[in-house]
Motif scaffolding. Structure first.
Motif, PDB file in Angstrom:
ATOM      1  N   ILE A  51       0.538  -1.023  -0.450  1.00  0.00           N
ATOM      2  CA  ILE A  51       0.075  -0.086   0.252  1.00  0.00           C
ATOM      3  C   ILE A  51       0.851   1.288  -0.079  1.00  0.00           C
ATOM      4  CG2 ILE A  51      -1.612   1.429   1.239  1.00  0.00           C
ATOM      5  CD1 ILE A  51      -2.755  -0.988   2.170  1.00  0.00           C
ATOM      6  N   GLY A  73      -5.117   2.824   1.427  1.00  0.00           N
ATOM      7  CA  GLY A  73      -5.098   2.715   2.305  1.00  0.00           C
ATOM      8  C   GLY A  73      -6.351   3.823   3.345  1.00  0.00           C
ATOM      9  N   MET A  74      -7.305   3.590   2.833  1.00  0.00           N
ATOM     10  CA  MET A  74      -8.744   4.267   3.583  1.00  0.00           C
ATOM     11  C   MET A  74      -9.880   3.208   3.683  1.00  0.00           C
ATOM     12  SD  MET A  74      -8.314   8.267   2.075  1.00  0.00           S
ATOM     13  CE  MET A  74      -9.595   8.383   3.201  1.00  0.00           C
ATOM     14  N   ASP A  75     -10.287   3.105   4.605  1.00  0.00           N
ATOM     15  CA  ASP A  75     -11.712   2.809   4.584  1.00  0.00           C
ATOM     16  C   ASP A  75     -12.512   3.781   4.323  1.00  0.00           C
ATOM     17  OD1 ASP A  75     -14.354   1.061   4.789  1.00  0.00           O
ATOM     18  OD2 ASP A  75     -13.474   0.307   6.702  1.00  0.00           O
ATOM     19  N   TYR A  85      -7.494  -0.786   2.141  1.00  0.00           N
ATOM     20  CA  TYR A  85      -6.658  -0.626   3.470  1.00  0.00           C
ATOM     21  C   TYR A  85      -6.715  -1.908   4.159  1.00  0.00           C
ATOM     22  CZ  TYR A  85     -11.020  -2.294   4.919  1.00  0.00           C
ATOM     23  OH  TYR A  85     -12.625  -2.481   5.366  1.00  0.00           O
ATOM     24  N   GLN A  86      -5.758  -1.351   5.002  1.00  0.00           N
ATOM     25  CA  GLN A  86      -5.677  -3.126   6.338  1.00  0.00           C
ATOM     26  C   GLN A  86      -5.868  -2.667   7.407  1.00  0.00           C
ATOM     27  OE1 GLN A  86      -1.693  -3.154   7.605  1.00  0.00           O
ATOM     28  NE2 GLN A  86      -1.695  -5.185   8.066  1.00  0.00           N
ATOM     29  N   ASP A  87      -7.611  -3.759   7.635  1.00  0.00           N
ATOM     30  CA  ASP A  87      -8.224  -3.517   8.871  1.00  0.00           C
ATOM     31  C   ASP A  87      -7.462  -3.703  10.494  1.00  0.00           C
ATOM     32  OD1 ASP A  87      -8.472  -5.954   8.838  1.00  0.00           O
ATOM     33  OD2 ASP A  87      -9.964  -6.520   7.853  1.00  0.00           O
TER      34      ASP A  87
END
Length: 317
Positions: A51, A73-75, A85-87
């Protein structure tokens, strides 16, 4: 001294640049680092694999991501959006928010490189479609040819011939419209009936008392004779996270190591195959390997030329 992957904990082979289990890059030093970097320096563009690399790529080319409706990089919760994104549990999520605000998850899993590939491919696809649209609109004679298509009757023809031809065209147009409507309706029904499943992460799954392995969205089941390809139940496809065991093989599974089967494809083989790397970099209309092709020029302006309204926001992807 034995070395282990920082991402999945698997034992690493000596001199490896990528984890043979999950594909994560292996930190290098000294001569090994130089050897690992050399292949990438020869590429005109280093394709993003994380990312952070994707964000840097977009910054370098000054892509107006908000206008393009790409959220790296955004939810992002709003409608009409692509994102990654990474949760909180460490999984990487690639998604599309449709026009009605509903979300279609393209991928959810631990493979960051795979997730970044998915969103980068979509960025490429959307950019290609936008450029085709702008190029067509700027082609000399485009408006005139469109007008001629809409009104094919020229002044040289007599009024009677025009009227007769127009009547025939109207009848033919009605027939074509009805046939097209039937085709579209049937396609819509078929599409609605077709289930959509998020891409599963590579690794072992325990479902219904059996062990499965998912590799690049292909599924395999283990029995006494070893691993073999299989179509799995929708329950496993739809809820794969609930049955995920691990990237890594364990003797406790009571099955053989999938990496030793004839079906296993190593990360290096996968990344060098046309399905993963060549298709990622090649395009019929644009040379996406060329850094200059992503830059703004006299014939293309990412900011002013981009029209997100031309995107199909009702499809799953």
């Amino acid at each position: 001294m034995a070395r282990y992957c920082e991402s999945c904990g698997s034992a690493l082979s000596d001199g490896s640049f990528f984890c043979q289990n999950c594909g994560a890059p292996v930190p290098q030093s000294g001569a090994a680092a130089e050897a690992a970097q050399a292949p990438y320096e020869r590429r005109r563009v280093t394709t993003p694999r994380t990312i952070a690399e994707l964000e840097a790529f977009c910054d370098r080319h000054e892509l107006p991501l908000a206008k393009m409706r790409f959220f790296i990089g955004m939810d992002y919760p709003g409608a009409k959006a692509f994102g990654i994104y990474q949760d909180g549990d460490g999984s990487f999520v690639v998604y599309k928010n449709k026009a009605d605000g509903s979300r279609a998850v393209r991928y959810r899993g631990p493979d960051e490189a795979f997730a970044v590939k998915e969103i980068f491919d979509k960025l490429k696809e959307e950019a290609t479609n936008q450029r085709r649209r702008v190029a067509a609109a700027r082609t000399p004679g485009y408006a005139a040819s469109e007008a001629q298509t809409r009104n094919p009757y020229n002044s040289a023809e007599s009024f009677g011939v025009q009227r007769t031809k127009k009547k025939r065209h109207v009848i033919l147009g009605v027939i074509i419209a009805v046939a097209a409507a039937i085709t579209i309706a049937r396609s819509a029904v078929a599409l609605a009936a077709r289930p959509h499943h998020p891409r599963p992460a590579n690794g072992y799954y325990h479902y219904g008392g059996d062990y499965y392995y998912s590799q690049n969205s292909n599924w395999y089941l283990y029995d006494d004779d070893g691993w073999y390809p299989i179509s799995v139940a929708d329950e496993l496809l739809d809820n794969s996270e609930d049955y995920y065991a691990s990237y890594s093989y364990s003797d406790g599974y009571g099955v053989s190591d999938f990496a030793e089967s004839d079906y296993y494809t190593s990360y290096s083989d996968y990344s060098s195959s046309s399905s993963y790397d060549d298709d990622w970099d090649d395009d019929d209309d644009w040379d996406w390997d060329d850094d200059d092709d992503w830059d703004s020029g006299s014939d293309w302006d990412w900011d002013s030329d981009w029209d997100s309204g031309s995107t199909d926001w009702d499809s799953d992807w």
